[in-house]
Design a protein around this motif. Structure first.
Motif, short mmCIF file in Angstrom:
data_model
loop_
_atom_site.label_atom_id
_atom_site.label_comp_id
_atom_site.label_asym_id
_atom_site.label_seq_id
_atom_site.Cartn_x
_atom_site.Cartn_y
_atom_site.Cartn_z
N UNK A 117 -9.03 -30.77 -24.06
CA UNK A 117 -7.76 -31.40 -23.72
C UNK A 117 -6.65 -30.79 -24.57
N UNK A 118 -5.58 -30.37 -23.89
CA UNK A 118 -4.44 -29.70 -24.55
C UNK A 118 -4.93 -28.61 -25.50
N UNK A 119 -5.59 -27.62 -24.91
CA UNK A 119 -6.22 -26.55 -25.67
C UNK A 119 -5.23 -25.42 -25.95
N UNK A 120 -4.93 -25.14 -27.22
CA UNK A 120 -4.07 -23.98 -27.51
C UNK A 120 -4.88 -22.69 -27.43
N UNK A 140 -3.23 -27.93 -20.47
CA UNK A 140 -3.34 -29.40 -20.42
C UNK A 140 -4.79 -29.87 -20.44
N UNK A 141 -5.62 -29.24 -19.62
CA UNK A 141 -6.99 -29.75 -19.46
C UNK A 141 -7.90 -28.63 -18.98
N UNK A 142 -9.12 -28.61 -19.50
CA UNK A 142 -10.16 -27.73 -18.99
C UNK A 142 -11.30 -28.62 -18.54
N UNK A 143 -11.75 -28.46 -17.30
CA UNK A 143 -12.78 -29.33 -16.76
C UNK A 143 -13.94 -28.53 -16.18
N UNK A 144 -15.04 -29.23 -16.02
CA UNK A 144 -16.20 -28.67 -15.32
C UNK A 144 -16.50 -29.58 -14.13
N UNK A 145 -16.70 -28.99 -12.96
CA UNK A 145 -16.99 -29.77 -11.78
C UNK A 145 -18.48 -30.07 -11.69
N UNK A 146 -18.84 -30.89 -10.71
CA UNK A 146 -20.25 -31.22 -10.49
C UNK A 146 -21.04 -29.99 -10.07
N UNK A 147 -20.35 -28.94 -9.62
CA UNK A 147 -21.00 -27.68 -9.25
C UNK A 147 -21.17 -26.73 -10.45
N UNK A 148 -20.70 -27.17 -11.64
CA UNK A 148 -20.83 -26.34 -12.83
C UNK A 148 -19.74 -25.30 -12.98
N UNK A 149 -18.65 -25.42 -12.23
CA UNK A 149 -17.53 -24.48 -12.32
C UNK A 149 -16.51 -25.00 -13.32
N UNK A 150 -16.10 -24.15 -14.26
CA UNK A 150 -15.12 -24.53 -15.27
C UNK A 150 -13.80 -23.84 -14.98
N UNK A 151 -12.71 -24.60 -15.08
CA UNK A 151 -11.39 -24.01 -14.81
C UNK A 151 -10.29 -24.80 -15.54
N UNK A 152 -9.13 -24.15 -15.77
CA UNK A 152 -7.99 -24.82 -16.39
C UNK A 152 -7.24 -25.66 -15.37
N UNK A 153 -6.59 -26.71 -15.88
CA UNK A 153 -5.80 -27.63 -15.05
C UNK A 153 -4.44 -27.82 -15.71
#
Length: 260
Positions: A117-120, A140-153
């Motif tokens: 969260x809020x990653x510099x 603002x946010x980095x998430x991982x989906x239920x499919x295992x894909x990670x991406x910035x938001x």
């Protein structure tokens, strides 16, 4: 020579070199500026930061995990503290709280797992024997989906939903490049009181090919190289096509001799 840039400064440079000089080099700020919409965006961003931090804390330490309903209450309490501290107006905070409640219900089963969260970030974009360009920013946010894909938001508070946003954004491509990600999500949060949640909230998924990100990088480097010449000649060109809504137009409306 080390040059540090951010997605917003790249945007400013490409929009108008003179505006870039005022904002990023001289760091000038207008004495009068309407910040009401910015305040609402800032308030909602802080609420989402607390929201996802509480979820992340529970994932990292199950002993601290609290139910989703209590996360909602904790975020609302944080928001109301803004009013008690005179940080934001009461009516605006209550509007944000109402929108936040709708957001939580609408995305309660989105399958997102927060990873940061809020990653510099600070990473080298380019270097040679004379210059090093460092790209910096905060995601603002980095998430991982239920499919295992990670991406910035990136959260965007908007006055109306943009159903077809372009992928050609300095911010979006910079974040993907910095995280070595092929995907990005623009998390639109509308405040239109006459619209329901499905029309106020929308998550736009942007996908990028490596060649497109390389093209963006090369374009940015070329623009940065131009700034070296601007600095050496102490002259920053104006882009008169973008003056109408520029926050620095009053400066450029005066004669050059009076700008000191």
């Amino acid at each position: 020579m080390i040059i540090t840039i951010s997605p917003s400064s790249i945007e400013s440079l490409q929009s108008c070199p003179a505006a870039y000089n005022f904002s990023s080099v001289l760091r000038l700020r207008p004495l009068e500026e309407d910040t009401s919409k910015m305040d609402r965006g800032t308030c909602f961003h802080k609420m989402l930061k607390t929201h996802y931090n509480l979820i992340l804390a529970g994932l990292n330490d199950p002993a601290t995990r609290i139910p989703y309903s209590q996360i909602n209450l904790a975020v609302i309490e944080v928001a109301r503290e803004f009013t008690r501290n005179d940080e934001f107006p009461h009516e605006m905070v209550e509007e944000c709280i109402g929108n936040y409640n709708d957001y939580c219900i609408f995305y309660s089963s989105d399958g997102w797992t927060p990873k940061a969260v809020e990653t510099p970030f600070s990473t080298e974009l380019y270097s040679d024997e004379n210059i090093k360009v460092i790209l910096e920013g905060v995601i603002d946010l980095v998430v991982e989906t239920s499919d295992g894909i990670t991406f910035p938001v990136d959260h965007k508070t908007v006055s109306q939903n943009d159903r077809n946003p372009t992928i050609l954004s300095n911010q979006f491509m910079a974040y993907c490049w910095a995280l070595n990600s092929k995907n990005f999500v623009k998390n639109d949060i509308g405040f239109q009181k006459t619209y329901g949640p499905k029309d106020r909230f929308h998550r736009h998924v942007m996908s990028y090919d490596d060649t497109l990100l390389d093209e963006w990088k090369n374009n940015v480097i070329l623009d940065i190289m131009k700034t070296i010449g601007y600095k050496e000649n102490d002259y920053w060109p104006r882009n008169y096509s973008n003056c109408k809504y520029c926050r620095y137009k009053r400066i450029c409306e005066t004669t050059p001799d009076s700008r000191q």
